[in-house]
Design a protein around this motif. Sequence first.
Motif, short mmCIF file in Angstrom:
data_model
loop_
_atom_site.label_atom_id
_atom_site.label_comp_id
_atom_site.label_asym_id
_atom_site.label_seq_id
_atom_site.Cartn_x
_atom_site.Cartn_y
_atom_site.Cartn_z
N ALA A 169 31.68 32.33 40.36
CA ALA A 169 31.23 33.55 39.69
C ALA A 169 32.23 34.67 39.91
O ALA A 169 32.87 34.76 40.97
CB ALA A 169 29.85 33.97 40.17
N TYR A 170 32.33 35.54 38.89
CA TYR A 170 33.27 36.66 38.89
C TYR A 170 32.48 37.94 38.62
O TYR A 170 31.85 38.09 37.57
CB TYR A 170 34.32 36.45 37.81
CG TYR A 170 35.36 37.55 37.70
CD1 TYR A 170 36.42 37.63 38.60
CD2 TYR A 170 35.30 38.48 36.67
CE1 TYR A 170 37.39 38.62 38.49
CE2 TYR A 170 36.26 39.48 36.55
CZ TYR A 170 37.31 39.54 37.46
OH TYR A 170 38.26 40.53 37.33
N ILE A 171 32.51 38.86 39.60
CA ILE A 171 31.80 40.14 39.49
C ILE A 171 32.80 41.25 39.72
O ILE A 171 33.48 41.30 40.76
CB ILE A 171 30.68 40.25 40.54
CG1 ILE A 171 29.68 39.09 40.42
CG2 ILE A 171 29.98 41.60 40.43
CD1 ILE A 171 28.87 39.08 39.16
N THR A 172 32.90 42.17 38.78
CA THR A 172 33.80 43.31 38.95
C THR A 172 33.09 44.59 38.55
O THR A 172 32.08 44.57 37.84
CB THR A 172 35.10 43.13 38.14
OG1 THR A 172 36.01 44.18 38.46
CG2 THR A 172 34.84 43.15 36.64
N LEU A 188 27.27 29.78 46.11
CA LEU A 188 28.37 29.36 45.25
C LEU A 188 29.48 28.71 46.07
O LEU A 188 29.57 28.91 47.29
CB LEU A 188 28.95 30.57 44.51
CG LEU A 188 28.02 31.31 43.55
CD1 LEU A 188 28.64 32.65 43.18
CD2 LEU A 188 27.79 30.48 42.30
N ASP A 189 30.34 27.98 45.39
CA ASP A 189 31.57 27.52 46.04
C ASP A 189 32.53 28.70 46.22
O ASP A 189 33.12 28.88 47.28
CB ASP A 189 32.25 26.42 45.22
CG ASP A 189 31.50 25.09 45.31
OD1 ASP A 189 30.75 24.90 46.28
OD2 ASP A 189 31.67 24.27 44.41
N VAL A 190 32.67 29.50 45.13
CA VAL A 190 33.57 30.66 45.17
C VAL A 190 32.92 31.83 44.46
O VAL A 190 32.47 31.71 43.31
CB VAL A 190 34.93 30.35 44.50
CG1 VAL A 190 35.81 31.60 44.48
CG2 VAL A 190 35.64 29.22 45.24
N LEU A 191 32.89 32.97 45.13
CA LEU A 191 32.45 34.24 44.55
C LEU A 191 33.61 35.22 44.58
O LEU A 191 34.23 35.43 45.63
CB LEU A 191 31.28 34.83 45.35
CG LEU A 191 30.86 36.26 44.99
CD1 LEU A 191 30.29 36.32 43.58
CD2 LEU A 191 29.89 36.82 46.01
N ASN A 218 25.98 34.05 50.52
CA ASN A 218 26.41 32.87 51.27
C ASN A 218 27.28 31.89 50.47
O ASN A 218 27.03 30.67 50.46
CB ASN A 218 25.19 32.13 51.83
CG ASN A 218 25.56 31.10 52.88
OD1 ASN A 218 26.47 31.32 53.67
ND2 ASN A 218 24.87 29.98 52.89
N PRO A 219 28.34 32.37 49.81
CA PRO A 219 29.26 31.43 49.16
C PRO A 219 30.12 30.74 50.21
O PRO A 219 30.29 31.23 51.33
CB PRO A 219 30.11 32.35 48.28
CG PRO A 219 30.15 33.63 49.04
CD PRO A 219 28.78 33.77 49.67
#
Length: 256
Positions: A169-172, A188-191, A218-219
């Motif tokens: 996931a990508y949060i900006t 997630l695997d990657v945040l 908790n990624p």
Amino acid sequence: MKVTFLGTGTSQGIPIIGCKCEVCSSLDYRNKRLRSSIHIQTDNNESIIIDSGADFRQQVLRERITQLDGLLFTHQHKDHTAGMDDIRGFYFLNGQKPIELYATDTVFEQLKQEFSYMFAEHKYPGVPSVHLNSIQKGVTFNVGNTEILPIEVYHYKLPVLGFKIKNFAYITDANKIEDDQMEFLKNLDVLVINALQKEPHISHFTLDEAKEVIKKLNPKKAYITHIGHKMGLHADVQKDLPENVFLSEDGLILDI
């Protein structure tokens, strides 16, 4: 899936014009940051870019990207949209087929004002055509065979979309995420999440606030983006981060 950080800086980038602070003066390449954007090369060989800021052309050339199947917008601020004119290269590479854009209707209304020539009834020769795909929070959509979930966050009072693909996931541009949207971001695997600086800011997470969100979600790994010069030197900040949290840098590639 391969994710490339096209840019990891805030609205003015780093260095900032006229600034002589230690970060803007640094010779460490990790402290030089273009406006925030990522490129995703999916397992299905789709090429997706999230946001086309003012550095879009430079970023695409640096990473030698020659395919664009979908351009996604998080929101309408200029540091995330200003480079859209440079999609014309992809337009011609794509046999003059319309470029697929994905955003909320509110963002599209702003783009129609700022790039009115792209939406004119009678276009100047060479102006690219676009196809608008309206999206909204919580409703999945597809770019080719890749399913994407839009997640709503808040940039002060402005709704902004983050995007989730599988376990990434990508949060900006956020300083608030409602509980119902947080549920989509757990384990997630990657945040990737924004943190502008260490001091409080009206519309961005601070580093400590971002770390607290990461702890809740908790990624396996988390990467900080949309970084300002007040954050400090990359090497110094990284020393104090948890072992699964990293400052991103321009050109960093993640294999997910």
